[in-house]
Design a protein around this motif. Structure first.
Motif, mmCIF file in Angstrom:
data_model
loop_
_atom_site.group_PDB
_atom_site.id
_atom_site.type_symbol
_atom_site.label_atom_id
_atom_site.label_comp_id
_atom_site.label_asym_id
_atom_site.label_seq_id
_atom_site.Cartn_x
_atom_site.Cartn_y
_atom_site.Cartn_z
ATOM 1 N N GLY A 92 33.587 39.534 54.148
ATOM 2 C CA GLY A 92 33.305 40.913 53.766
ATOM 3 C C GLY A 92 34.141 41.427 52.615
ATOM 4 O O GLY A 92 34.204 42.635 52.383
ATOM 5 N N ILE A 93 34.779 40.537 51.861
ATOM 6 C CA ILE A 93 35.620 40.947 50.730
ATOM 7 C C ILE A 93 34.999 40.437 49.434
ATOM 8 O O ILE A 93 34.534 39.298 49.358
ATOM 9 N N VAL A 94 34.997 41.309 48.419
ATOM 10 C CA VAL A 94 34.561 40.949 47.071
ATOM 11 C C VAL A 94 35.691 41.340 46.125
ATOM 12 O O VAL A 94 36.219 42.451 46.217
ATOM 13 N N GLU A 95 36.061 40.411 45.239
ATOM 14 C CA GLU A 95 37.152 40.672 44.307
ATOM 15 C C GLU A 95 36.686 40.457 42.874
ATOM 16 O O GLU A 95 35.911 39.544 42.607
ATOM 17 N N ILE A 96 37.185 41.297 41.976
ATOM 18 C CA ILE A 96 36.998 41.096 40.545
ATOM 19 C C ILE A 96 38.386 40.947 39.944
ATOM 20 O O ILE A 96 39.255 41.809 40.134
ATOM 21 N N TYR A 97 38.585 39.823 39.260
ATOM 22 C CA TYR A 97 39.846 39.529 38.600
ATOM 23 C C TYR A 97 39.655 39.585 37.096
ATOM 24 O O TYR A 97 38.580 39.270 36.585
ATOM 25 N N VAL A 98 40.704 39.951 36.380
ATOM 26 C CA VAL A 98 40.740 39.872 34.927
ATOM 27 C C VAL A 98 42.011 39.120 34.547
ATOM 28 O O VAL A 98 43.007 39.154 35.279
ATOM 29 N N GLY A 99 41.962 38.432 33.428
ATOM 30 C CA GLY A 99 43.149 37.696 33.020
ATOM 31 C C GLY A 99 42.960 37.007 31.697
ATOM 32 O O GLY A 99 42.063 37.345 30.931
ATOM 33 N N ASN A 100 43.843 36.035 31.455
ATOM 34 C CA ASN A 100 43.786 35.332 30.181
ATOM 35 C C ASN A 100 43.899 33.828 30.387
ATOM 36 O O ASN A 100 44.374 33.364 31.417
ATOM 37 N N VAL A 101 43.421 33.108 29.379
ATOM 38 C CA VAL A 101 43.405 31.650 29.366
ATOM 39 C C VAL A 101 44.221 31.186 28.169
ATOM 40 O O VAL A 101 43.993 31.651 27.054
ATOM 41 N N ALA A 102 45.173 30.292 28.407
ATOM 42 C CA ALA A 102 45.955 29.726 27.304
ATOM 43 C C ALA A 102 46.532 28.389 27.738
ATOM 44 O O ALA A 102 47.102 28.284 28.828
ATOM 45 N N PHE A 103 46.372 27.368 26.909
ATOM 46 C CA PHE A 103 47.018 26.074 27.117
ATOM 47 C C PHE A 103 46.742 25.502 28.516
ATOM 48 O O PHE A 103 47.669 25.136 29.241
ATOM 49 N N ASN A 104 45.455 25.426 28.905
ATOM 50 C CA ASN A 104 45.061 24.860 30.205
ATOM 51 C C ASN A 104 45.697 25.592 31.380
ATOM 52 O O ASN A 104 46.075 24.991 32.386
ATOM 53 N N ARG A 105 45.794 26.902 31.242
ATOM 54 C CA ARG A 105 46.389 27.748 32.274
ATOM 55 C C ARG A 105 45.631 29.073 32.297
ATOM 56 O O ARG A 105 45.306 29.629 31.245
#
Length: 161
Positions: A92-105
């Protein structure tokens, strides 16, 4: 025939495949545990990754025990090495994440957490995914059940396909 990788997915290409391994979990409201996990990142030629994760309790002898958590979602790259991730849980949980991608991370923080009336109280999270040599390591910090954001799960997975 596998579709051609959408150019927008190039920063996330290192995630593609099926990964398996083991991890540890704990939180002030539960006993610590070990788990086995299978994670897949696939694509269909569109500018998003399809994500699925399943976990099982690891028995003392290392064999898989009862099923634990599962989650599915989509990873959407955005301009400037940004990424949006939507995850749905059958609890019953829905999450929206935001972030960044750099150097295989990839570093992610929750933007929104929504839950049904019967779901446990989860109010935020932080996730980190990255290559450790050839392995995929990840960690999840969670704020839930009246607890501040703190370590909950981590695992190291090997690519199996």
């Amino acid at each position: 025939m596998e579709p051609e990788l959408h150019p927008d997915l190039e920063p996330l290409e290192f995630l593609l495949g099926t990964w398996e391994g083991a991890g540890v979990g704990g939180y002030p409201t539960i006993e610590g545990f070990r788990f086995g996990q299978e994670v897949s990142f696939t694509h269909i030629g569109k500018p998003f990754l399809v994500y699925a994760s399943r976990t099982w309790l690891l028995e003392e002898d290392g064999s898989l025990g009862r099923p634990l958590a599962t989650e599915t979602g989509y990873w959407r790259p955005r301009p400037g090495h940004q990424v949006e991730v939507t995850l749905a849980h059958p609890t019953g949980i829905v999450e929206i994440y935001v972030g960044n991608v750099a150097f295989n991370r990839v570093e992610l923080v929750t933007d929104v957490v929504a839950r049904t009336e019967s779901a446990k109280e989860v109010v935020g999270g932080k996730r980190l995914y990255g290559l450790i040599g050839e392995d995929l390591g990840w960690a999840y910090d969670m704020a839930a059940m009246g607890q501040d954001l703190q370590s909950h799960l981590s695992a190291q997975l090997k690519r199996v396909s």
